[in-house]
Design a protein around this motif. Sequence first.
Motif, PDB file in Angstrom:
ATOM      1  N   VAL A 112       0.852  -1.127  -0.006  1.00  0.00           N
ATOM      2  CA  VAL A 112      -0.385   0.130  -0.251  1.00  0.00           C
ATOM      3  C   VAL A 112       0.903   0.931   0.238  1.00  0.00           C
ATOM      4  O   VAL A 112       0.566   1.897  -0.667  1.00  0.00           O
ATOM      5  N   SER A 113       2.057   1.550   1.101  1.00  0.00           N
ATOM      6  CA  SER A 113       2.449   2.397   0.642  1.00  0.00           C
ATOM      7  C   SER A 113       2.976   3.092  -0.842  1.00  0.00           C
ATOM      8  O   SER A 113       3.481   4.448  -0.402  1.00  0.00           O
ATOM      9  N   ASN A 114       3.703   1.810  -1.025  1.00  0.00           N
ATOM     10  CA  ASN A 114       4.548   1.972  -2.397  1.00  0.00           C
ATOM     11  C   ASN A 114       3.758   2.413  -4.075  1.00  0.00           C
ATOM     12  O   ASN A 114       4.019   3.570  -4.240  1.00  0.00           O
ATOM     13  N   ARG A 115       2.790   1.495  -3.380  1.00  0.00           N
ATOM     14  CA  ARG A 115       1.475   2.368  -4.177  1.00  0.00           C
ATOM     15  C   ARG A 115       1.021   3.386  -4.782  1.00  0.00           C
ATOM     16  O   ARG A 115       0.585   3.564  -5.500  1.00  0.00           O
ATOM     17  N   ILE A 116       0.434   4.182  -3.115  1.00  0.00           N
ATOM     18  CA  ILE A 116      -0.385   5.041  -2.737  1.00  0.00           C
ATOM     19  C   ILE A 116       0.952   5.725  -2.978  1.00  0.00           C
ATOM     20  O   ILE A 116       0.588   7.451  -3.546  1.00  0.00           O
ATOM     21  N   GLY A 117       2.067   6.678  -3.582  1.00  0.00           N
ATOM     22  CA  GLY A 117       2.883   7.019  -3.461  1.00  0.00           C
ATOM     23  C   GLY A 117       2.786   7.512  -1.647  1.00  0.00           C
ATOM     24  O   GLY A 117       3.593   8.337  -1.332  1.00  0.00           O
ATOM     25  N   VAL A 141      -0.488   5.004  16.045  1.00  0.00           N
ATOM     26  CA  VAL A 141      -0.797   3.245  17.206  1.00  0.00           C
ATOM     27  C   VAL A 141      -1.966   3.223  16.392  1.00  0.00           C
ATOM     28  O   VAL A 141      -1.943   1.768  16.149  1.00  0.00           O
ATOM     29  N   ASN A 142      -2.878   4.342  15.828  1.00  0.00           N
ATOM     30  CA  ASN A 142      -4.073   2.558  15.031  1.00  0.00           C
ATOM     31  C   ASN A 142      -3.167   2.740  13.242  1.00  0.00           C
ATOM     32  O   ASN A 142      -4.054   1.945  12.534  1.00  0.00           O
ATOM     33  N   ALA A 143      -2.168   3.684  12.644  1.00  0.00           N
ATOM     34  CA  ALA A 143      -2.027   3.760  11.356  1.00  0.00           C
ATOM     35  C   ALA A 143      -1.982   2.032  11.090  1.00  0.00           C
ATOM     36  O   ALA A 143      -2.232   1.750   9.967  1.00  0.00           O
ATOM     37  N   HIS A 144      -1.251   1.278  12.223  1.00  0.00           N
ATOM     38  CA  HIS A 144      -0.348  -0.124  11.089  1.00  0.00           C
ATOM     39  C   HIS A 144      -2.143  -0.662  11.141  1.00  0.00           C
ATOM     40  O   HIS A 144      -1.770  -0.951   9.702  1.00  0.00           O
ATOM     41  N   HIS A 145      -2.820  -0.817  11.740  1.00  0.00           N
ATOM     42  CA  HIS A 145      -4.247  -1.181  11.582  1.00  0.00           C
ATOM     43  C   HIS A 145      -5.083  -0.931  10.595  1.00  0.00           C
ATOM     44  O   HIS A 145      -5.826  -2.260   9.586  1.00  0.00           O
ATOM     45  N   HIS A 150      -6.628  -1.965   4.724  1.00  0.00           N
ATOM     46  CA  HIS A 150      -7.071  -1.652   3.356  1.00  0.00           C
ATOM     47  C   HIS A 150      -6.513  -2.187   2.377  1.00  0.00           C
ATOM     48  O   HIS A 150      -6.600  -2.399   2.066  1.00  0.00           O
ATOM     49  N   GLY A 151      -4.945  -2.822   2.865  1.00  0.00           N
ATOM     50  CA  GLY A 151      -3.944  -3.513   1.430  1.00  0.00           C
ATOM     51  C   GLY A 151      -4.940  -4.573   1.756  1.00  0.00           C
ATOM     52  O   GLY A 151      -4.928  -5.566   0.764  1.00  0.00           O
ATOM     53  N   ARG A 152      -5.654  -5.871   2.869  1.00  0.00           N
ATOM     54  CA  ARG A 152      -6.728  -6.632   2.425  1.00  0.00           C
ATOM     55  C   ARG A 152      -7.460  -6.621   2.042  1.00  0.00           C
ATOM     56  O   ARG A 152      -8.222  -7.732   0.549  1.00  0.00           O
ATOM     57  N   TYR A 153      -8.495  -5.985   2.272  1.00  0.00           N
ATOM     58  CA  TYR A 153      -9.580  -5.355   1.286  1.00  0.00           C
ATOM     59  C   TYR A 153     -10.032  -4.546   0.643  1.00  0.00           C
ATOM     60  O   TYR A 153     -10.862  -5.108   0.062  1.00  0.00           O
ATOM     61  N   ASP A 161      -9.441  -3.182  -5.035  1.00  0.00           N
ATOM     62  CA  ASP A 161     -10.921  -2.473  -5.779  1.00  0.00           C
ATOM     63  C   ASP A 161     -10.581  -1.350  -5.317  1.00  0.00           C
ATOM     64  O   ASP A 161     -11.364  -0.435  -4.428  1.00  0.00           O
ATOM     65  N   CYS A 162     -10.113  -0.675  -6.697  1.00  0.00           N
ATOM     66  CA  CYS A 162      -9.707   1.279  -6.651  1.00  0.00           C
ATOM     67  C   CYS A 162     -11.493   1.643  -6.711  1.00  0.00           C
ATOM     68  O   CYS A 162     -11.062   2.540  -6.160  1.00  0.00           O
ATOM     69  N   THR A 163     -12.501   0.539  -7.412  1.00  0.00           N
ATOM     70  CA  THR A 163     -13.892   1.389  -7.124  1.00  0.00           C
ATOM     71  C   THR A 163     -14.105   1.732  -5.927  1.00  0.00           C
ATOM     72  O   THR A 163     -15.018   2.441  -5.913  1.00  0.00           O
ATOM     73  N   HIS A 164     -14.366   1.392  -4.767  1.00  0.00           N
ATOM     74  CA  HIS A 164     -14.201   1.381  -3.568  1.00  0.00           C
ATOM     75  C   HIS A 164     -12.939   1.642  -2.406  1.00  0.00           C
ATOM     76  O   HIS A 164     -13.402   2.038  -1.446  1.00  0.00           O
ATOM     77  N   CYS A 165     -12.573   2.888  -2.814  1.00  0.00           N
ATOM     78  CA  CYS A 165     -11.206   2.615  -2.345  1.00  0.00           C
ATOM     79  C   CYS A 165     -11.534   4.825  -2.385  1.00  0.00           C
ATOM     80  O   CYS A 165     -11.693   5.330  -3.269  1.00  0.00           O
ATOM     81  N   ILE A 166     -11.117   4.913  -0.742  1.00  0.00           N
ATOM     82  CA  ILE A 166     -11.927   5.723  -0.362  1.00  0.00           C
ATOM     83  C   ILE A 166     -10.645   7.525  -0.801  1.00  0.00           C
ATOM     84  O   ILE A 166     -10.542   8.113  -0.390  1.00  0.00           O
ATOM     85  N   ILE A 167      -9.553   6.803  -1.002  1.00  0.00           N
ATOM     86  CA  ILE A 167      -8.780   7.803  -1.075  1.00  0.00           C
ATOM     87  C   ILE A 167      -8.308   7.667  -2.744  1.00  0.00           C
ATOM     88  O   ILE A 167      -6.776   8.157  -3.228  1.00  0.00           O
ATOM     89  N   ALA A 168      -9.048   6.783  -3.333  1.00  0.00           N
ATOM     90  CA  ALA A 168      -8.009   6.928  -5.203  1.00  0.00           C
ATOM     91  C   ALA A 168      -8.138   8.130  -6.062  1.00  0.00           C
ATOM     92  O   ALA A 168      -6.996   7.496  -6.779  1.00  0.00           O
ATOM     93  N   ASP A 169      -8.846   9.049  -5.396  1.00  0.00           N
ATOM     94  CA  ASP A 169      -7.539  10.568  -5.844  1.00  0.00           C
ATOM     95  C   ASP A 169      -6.835  10.700  -5.518  1.00  0.00           C
ATOM     96  O   ASP A 169      -6.163  12.010  -5.914  1.00  0.00           O
ATOM     97  N   LEU A 170      -6.071  10.229  -5.145  1.00  0.00           N
ATOM     98  CA  LEU A 170      -4.501  10.719  -4.091  1.00  0.00           C
ATOM     99  C   LEU A 170      -3.810   9.740  -4.253  1.00  0.00           C
ATOM    100  O   LEU A 170      -2.640   9.765  -4.810  1.00  0.00           O
ATOM    101  N   CYS A 171      -4.597   8.306  -4.748  1.00  0.00           N
ATOM    102  CA  CYS A 171      -3.510   7.561  -5.014  1.00  0.00           C
ATOM    103  C   CYS A 171      -2.405   7.438  -6.192  1.00  0.00           C
ATOM    104  O   CYS A 171      -3.375   7.682  -7.303  1.00  0.00           O
TER     105      CYS A 171
END
Length: 178
Positions: A112-117, A141-145, A150-153, A161-171
Motif C-alpha cells: 500500500v505504501s508503495n502503490r499509493i505513494g 498507534v492506529n495507522a498500522h491497523h 486497506h491492503g487486505r480488503y 478494488d479501486c472503485t471502493h477506495c476512499i483515497i483513489a483520488d490521492l493514489c
Amino acid sequence: MVAVVLSAQATDKSVNIATRILFKIANTPEDIFALGEQRLAEYIQRIGLYKSKARHLIATCQILVEQHNSIVPNNRTELEALPGVGRKTANVILNTAFGEAVMAVDTHIFRVSNRIGLAPGKTVLIVEQKLMKAIPKDYMVNAHHWLILHGRYICKARKPDCTHCIIADLCKYKDKTV
C-alpha cells in the motif's frame, strides 16, 4: 506476544482458533514453557511453520521466565533478542501492547505504501522510516491497523478494488482499476 509470533505467515483465523484452545490450557510464560515443544506444537499445528514457532515460543517463554520475571519487555532491543521476534513483530508488540508510536511494516503495508505513494521504498525498513515521518504521531498507534485493513480488503495484491477506495483520488498507483 504469543499470538503475534504465531501470526507470521498465517491467517488471523488460524491463529484465533489455535490461541482460543491454547490459552485455556496455558496463558502464561510458565504454563507455555511447561507444555514443552511437542505439546505446544499439537495446539498450534493448524498454523503454518508450527514446529519452528513452537521451538521459538518455548525458548522465548523460558527467557521471559528466567530473565524478565515473566513479563514481556517493552523495548525493541530486548524484544528482538527473543527467539522468533524480529523487527516487525517487535513493532507490533510495542504498538499494540504498549501504545508506542512505531510502525510494523508487513507485506500489506509495504504494498500500500508503495502503490499509493505514501512512503515508497525498496525495503521494509525504508518504508517504515518514511511512514514514521509521513504519519502524524497522534495517528500512529492506529495507522498500522488502518493500512493493513486497506491492503487486505481494498488495495489487494492481485486485484485492487479501486472503485471502493476512499483515497483513489490521492493514489499514485499507475494501474488503477478506475
